[in-house]
Design a protein around this motif. Structure first.
Motif, PDB file in Angstrom:
ATOM      1  N   GLY A  97       0.866  -1.407   0.482  1.00 35.72           N
ATOM      2  CA  GLY A  97      -0.099   0.049   0.035  1.00 35.72           C
ATOM      3  C   GLY A  97       0.693   1.822   0.082  1.00 35.72           C
ATOM      4  O   GLY A  97       0.579   1.904  -0.509  1.00 35.72           O
ATOM      5  N   CYS A  98       1.892   1.200   0.716  1.00 38.52           N
ATOM      6  CA  CYS A  98       3.040   2.043   1.163  1.00 38.52           C
ATOM      7  C   CYS A  98       3.357   2.759  -0.466  1.00 38.52           C
ATOM      8  O   CYS A  98       3.266   3.453  -1.038  1.00 38.52           O
ATOM      9  CB  CYS A  98       4.012   2.411   2.236  1.00 38.52           C
ATOM     10  N   ILE A  99       4.202   1.426  -1.495  1.00 38.99           N
ATOM     11  CA  ILE A  99       4.016   1.649  -2.510  1.00 38.99           C
ATOM     12  C   ILE A  99       3.644   2.526  -3.448  1.00 38.99           C
ATOM     13  O   ILE A  99       3.836   3.557  -3.787  1.00 38.99           O
ATOM     14  CB  ILE A  99       4.907   0.185  -3.374  1.00 38.99           C
ATOM     15  N   ALA A 100       2.080   1.106  -3.854  1.00 35.91           N
ATOM     16  CA  ALA A 100       1.134   2.034  -4.360  1.00 35.91           C
ATOM     17  C   ALA A 100       0.760   3.451  -4.253  1.00 35.91           C
ATOM     18  O   ALA A 100       0.847   4.907  -5.365  1.00 35.91           O
ATOM     19  CB  ALA A 100      -0.144   1.236  -4.402  1.00 35.91           C
ATOM     20  N   GLN A 101       0.614   4.351  -2.676  1.00 38.80           N
ATOM     21  CA  GLN A 101       0.350   5.279  -2.596  1.00 38.80           C
ATOM     22  C   GLN A 101       2.081   6.276  -2.739  1.00 38.80           C
ATOM     23  O   GLN A 101       1.418   7.507  -3.306  1.00 38.80           O
ATOM     24  CB  GLN A 101       0.572   5.886  -0.873  1.00 38.80           C
ATOM     25  N   MET A 102       3.020   6.104  -2.641  1.00 41.27           N
ATOM     26  CA  MET A 102       4.251   6.853  -3.583  1.00 41.27           C
ATOM     27  C   MET A 102       4.149   7.319  -5.044  1.00 41.27           C
ATOM     28  O   MET A 102       4.549   7.990  -5.775  1.00 41.27           O
ATOM     29  CB  MET A 102       5.170   6.184  -3.056  1.00 41.27           C
ATOM     30  N   TYR A 103       3.351   6.030  -5.508  1.00 41.00           N
ATOM     31  CA  TYR A 103       3.955   5.945  -6.470  1.00 41.00           C
ATOM     32  C   TYR A 103       3.369   6.871  -7.351  1.00 41.00           C
ATOM     33  O   TYR A 103       3.085   7.756  -8.312  1.00 41.00           O
ATOM     34  CB  TYR A 103       2.962   4.528  -7.360  1.00 41.00           C
ATOM     35  N   ILE A 104       1.426   6.789  -6.623  1.00 41.69           N
ATOM     36  CA  ILE A 104       0.051   7.468  -7.545  1.00 41.69           C
ATOM     37  C   ILE A 104      -0.183   8.971  -6.947  1.00 41.69           C
ATOM     38  O   ILE A 104       0.392   9.665  -7.998  1.00 41.69           O
ATOM     39  CB  ILE A 104      -1.367   6.621  -6.591  1.00 41.69           C
ATOM     40  N   PHE A 105       0.831   9.494  -5.441  1.00 42.37           N
ATOM     41  CA  PHE A 105       0.432  10.968  -5.572  1.00 42.37           C
ATOM     42  C   PHE A 105       2.185  10.992  -6.835  1.00 42.37           C
ATOM     43  O   PHE A 105       1.903  12.170  -6.978  1.00 42.37           O
ATOM     44  CB  PHE A 105       1.676  10.645  -3.646  1.00 42.37           C
ATOM     45  N   LEU A 106       3.522  10.703  -6.576  1.00 37.73           N
ATOM     46  CA  LEU A 106       3.877  11.037  -7.635  1.00 37.73           C
ATOM     47  C   LEU A 106       3.541  11.312  -8.929  1.00 37.73           C
ATOM     48  O   LEU A 106       3.968  11.656  -9.475  1.00 37.73           O
ATOM     49  CB  LEU A 106       5.789  10.132  -7.269  1.00 37.73           C
ATOM     50  N   SER A 107       2.859  10.301  -9.310  1.00 36.06           N
ATOM     51  CA  SER A 107       2.164  10.185 -11.131  1.00 36.06           C
ATOM     52  C   SER A 107       1.569  11.726 -10.831  1.00 36.06           C
ATOM     53  O   SER A 107       1.959  12.211 -11.592  1.00 36.06           O
ATOM     54  CB  SER A 107       1.784   8.891 -11.176  1.00 36.06           C
ATOM     55  N   LEU A 108       0.871  11.744  -9.822  1.00 38.49           N
ATOM     56  CA  LEU A 108      -0.199  13.116 -10.183  1.00 38.49           C
ATOM     57  C   LEU A 108       0.525  14.035  -9.698  1.00 38.49           C
ATOM     58  O   LEU A 108       0.500  15.329 -10.230  1.00 38.49           O
ATOM     59  CB  LEU A 108      -1.288  13.050  -8.971  1.00 38.49           C
ATOM     60  N   GLY A 109       1.362  13.974  -9.093  1.00 35.80           N
ATOM     61  CA  GLY A 109       2.134  15.762  -8.335  1.00 35.80           C
ATOM     62  C   GLY A 109       3.061  16.196  -9.779  1.00 35.80           C
ATOM     63  O   GLY A 109       2.891  16.796 -10.266  1.00 35.80           O
ATOM     64  N   GLY A 152       3.507  11.489 -19.175  1.00 32.87           N
ATOM     65  CA  GLY A 152       4.933  12.049 -18.344  1.00 32.87           C
ATOM     66  C   GLY A 152       4.698  11.373 -16.517  1.00 32.87           C
ATOM     67  O   GLY A 152       6.174  10.764 -16.393  1.00 32.87           O
ATOM     68  N   GLY A 153       3.848  12.107 -16.382  1.00 28.72           N
ATOM     69  CA  GLY A 153       3.633  11.797 -14.419  1.00 28.72           C
ATOM     70  C   GLY A 153       3.766  10.322 -14.417  1.00 28.72           C
ATOM     71  O   GLY A 153       5.013  10.254 -13.341  1.00 28.72           O
ATOM     72  N   PHE A 154       3.166   9.414 -15.423  1.00 26.52           N
ATOM     73  CA  PHE A 154       2.864   8.365 -14.057  1.00 26.52           C
ATOM     74  C   PHE A 154       4.373   7.260 -15.076  1.00 26.52           C
ATOM     75  O   PHE A 154       4.791   6.511 -13.762  1.00 26.52           O
ATOM     76  CB  PHE A 154       2.347   7.211 -14.544  1.00 26.52           C
ATOM     77  N   LEU A 155       4.853   8.250 -16.148  1.00 28.39           N
ATOM     78  CA  LEU A 155       6.318   7.161 -16.278  1.00 28.39           C
ATOM     79  C   LEU A 155       7.827   7.801 -15.919  1.00 28.39           C
ATOM     80  O   LEU A 155       8.680   6.998 -15.286  1.00 28.39           O
ATOM     81  CB  LEU A 155       7.033   7.569 -18.143  1.00 28.39           C
ATOM     82  N   PHE A 156       7.646   8.534 -15.197  1.00 24.89           N
ATOM     83  CA  PHE A 156       8.128   9.053 -14.546  1.00 24.89           C
ATOM     84  C   PHE A 156       8.712   9.182 -12.763  1.00 24.89           C
ATOM     85  O   PHE A 156       9.568   8.422 -12.304  1.00 24.89           O
ATOM     86  CB  PHE A 156       8.360  11.437 -14.377  1.00 24.89           C
ATOM     87  N   ALA A 157       7.351   9.144 -12.389  1.00 28.00           N
ATOM     88  CA  ALA A 157       6.772   8.521 -11.253  1.00 28.00           C
ATOM     89  C   ALA A 157       7.216   6.803 -11.137  1.00 28.00           C
ATOM     90  O   ALA A 157       7.565   6.566 -10.037  1.00 28.00           O
ATOM     91  CB  ALA A 157       5.567   8.800 -10.839  1.00 28.00           C
ATOM     92  N   MET A 158       7.210   6.493 -11.716  1.00 21.28           N
ATOM     93  CA  MET A 158       7.546   5.306 -12.341  1.00 21.28           C
ATOM     94  C   MET A 158       9.445   4.789 -11.630  1.00 21.28           C
ATOM     95  O   MET A 158       9.498   3.665 -10.628  1.00 21.28           O
ATOM     96  CB  MET A 158       7.340   4.274 -13.713  1.00 21.28           C
ATOM     97  N   VAL A 159       9.728   5.370 -12.193  1.00 26.54           N
ATOM     98  CA  VAL A 159      11.470   6.085 -12.011  1.00 26.54           C
ATOM     99  C   VAL A 159      11.223   6.357 -10.907  1.00 26.54           C
ATOM    100  O   VAL A 159      12.676   5.374 -10.030  1.00 26.54           O
ATOM    101  CB  VAL A 159      11.970   6.830 -12.685  1.00 26.54           C
ATOM    102  N   HIS A 160      10.705   7.396 -10.299  1.00 28.63           N
ATOM    103  CA  HIS A 160      11.304   7.742  -8.865  1.00 28.63           C
ATOM    104  C   HIS A 160      10.986   6.589  -8.313  1.00 28.63           C
ATOM    105  O   HIS A 160      11.421   6.261  -6.571  1.00 28.63           O
ATOM    106  CB  HIS A 160      10.305   9.496  -8.692  1.00 28.63           C
ATOM    107  N   THR A 161       9.173   5.779  -7.865  1.00 27.09           N
ATOM    108  CA  THR A 161       9.569   5.083  -7.272  1.00 27.09           C
ATOM    109  C   THR A 161      10.154   3.820  -7.046  1.00 27.09           C
ATOM    110  O   THR A 161      10.949   3.366  -5.722  1.00 27.09           O
ATOM    111  CB  THR A 161       7.957   4.580  -7.385  1.00 27.09           C
ATOM    112  N   GLY A 162      11.044   3.224  -7.858  1.00 28.04           N
ATOM    113  CA  GLY A 162      11.851   2.377  -7.939  1.00 28.04           C
ATOM    114  C   GLY A 162      13.267   2.470  -7.918  1.00 28.04           C
ATOM    115  O   GLY A 162      13.540   1.209  -6.686  1.00 28.04           O
TER     116      GLY A 162
END
Length: 328
Positions: A97-109, A152-162
């Motif tokens: 859940g923490c990973i999911a929240q981080m990814y979605i938050f970063l994607s939208l941000g 772009g938001g969802f792709l960059f967030a994938m790298v950030h979260t990873g």
């Protein structure tokens, strides 16, 4: 640490939030709930009006509809859970859940960062190239620009979260924050985080400074064009349409830069959670107030001025609507 050990042994994290005092938690719950309801109401109202009222079917309002939907999603990623934790003794979130929240938050941000730059470009074209505005900012172009912001938001967030969650988390699991944000999570890693922190910093510089640079360039051209307008009334109208954007962008990017563009040694959990709350929640409550509800076109849609012609003036220049059928 050996590669085979580079795996988390933590099954859940504890979010400490803003306070552990019962009376303070209740007060915070009431305040944050009120703020969240205002965000939902204000942004939902703007989004619905723009979809329903054909007078608002222009590029500027199309991007504002995206921003309103983005702000609703952005705050919903963190605030409901924070409200729940203020009322419950169990303040945990699962590792997944923490990973999911981080990814979605970063994607939208990140999407919001890009979208602000797109909106600045839209204002640049409207004021600096009014005669070619509808040709440059056609419906297909606007859809492509908005779509690129989201992708772009969802792709960059994938790298950030990873790069953040590849580290092992095997010991402390208490996060001194109200949601799973990257700087707070990195403090719990059971490994050297210097490389990850450097990557996060570089990505922060790229993802924040690039839109800021584009916005700055756009507004330099806009200011130059405004100063050339002969009438004082025309200059005032053109300038007023851009002032709100500048205010909101300054507040949003300023808080985000403070969180993601500084050395790890300067992190202060108690202070940082308030900055996170600012660009996560405060900007979402200001957007409908600053961007839309003060606008005469939106006010006209609110009072349902049926039978009157749609206003065709933005930025002090005449433009043409995309079309007049309901919806996008």
């Amino acid at each position: 640490m050996h590669p085979q050990q580079n795996r988390s042994s933590v099954s859940e994290f504890i979010l400490l939030g803003f306070s552990n005092q019962p009376h303070t938690q209740l007060l915070l719950f009431v305040v944050f709930l009120a703020i969240y309801l205002v965000i939902l109401f204000g942004n939902s109202l703007i989004f619905s009006l723009i979809r329903i009222d054909s007078c608002l079917h222009t590029p500027m309002y199309f991007f504002l509809a995206n921003l309103s939907f983005l702000d609703i999603s952005y705050t919903t990623t963190t605030v409901p859970q924070m409200l729940l934790h203020l009322l419950s003794k169990k303040k945990s979130i699962s590792y997944a859940g923490c990973i999911a929240q981080m990814y979605i938050f970063l994607s939208l941000g990140i999407t919001e960062c890009i979208l602000y730059a797109v909106m600045a470009y839209d204002r640049y074209v409207a004021i600096c190239h009014p005669l070619h505005y509808t040709l440059i900012m056609s419906r297909s172009v606007c859809v492509k620009m908005a779509t690129s912001s989201w992708v772009g938001g969802f792709l960059f967030a994938m790298v950030h979260t990873g790069v953040t969650m590849r580290l092992p988390y095997c010991g402390p699991n208490e996060i001194n924050h109200f949601f799973c944000e990257v700087p707070a999570i990195l403090k719990l890693a059971c490994a050297d985080t210097r490389v990850t922190e450097a990557v996060v910093f570089v990505m922060g510089v790229i993802l924040l400074m690039t839109p800021v640079f584009l916005i700055l360039v756009s507004y330099i051209f806009i200011l130059t064009a405004i100063l050339r307008i002969s009438s004082a009334e025309g200059r005032f109208k053109a300038f007023s349409t851009c002032t709100a954007h500048i205010i909101t962008v300054t507040l949003f990017y300023g808080a985000a830069m403070f969180m993601y563009m500084r050395p790890a040694s300067s992190y202060s959990p108690e202070r940082d959670k308030y900055f996170s709350f600012f660009y996560n929640v405060v900007s979402a409550i200001l957007n409908p107030l600053i961007y839309s509800l003060r606008n005469k076109d939106v006010k006209g849609a609110l009072v349902k001025l049926m039978g009157k012609k749609c206003p065709l003036n933005q930025g002090g220049r005449r433009i043409v609507l995309w079309y007049r059928t309901p919806g996008f």
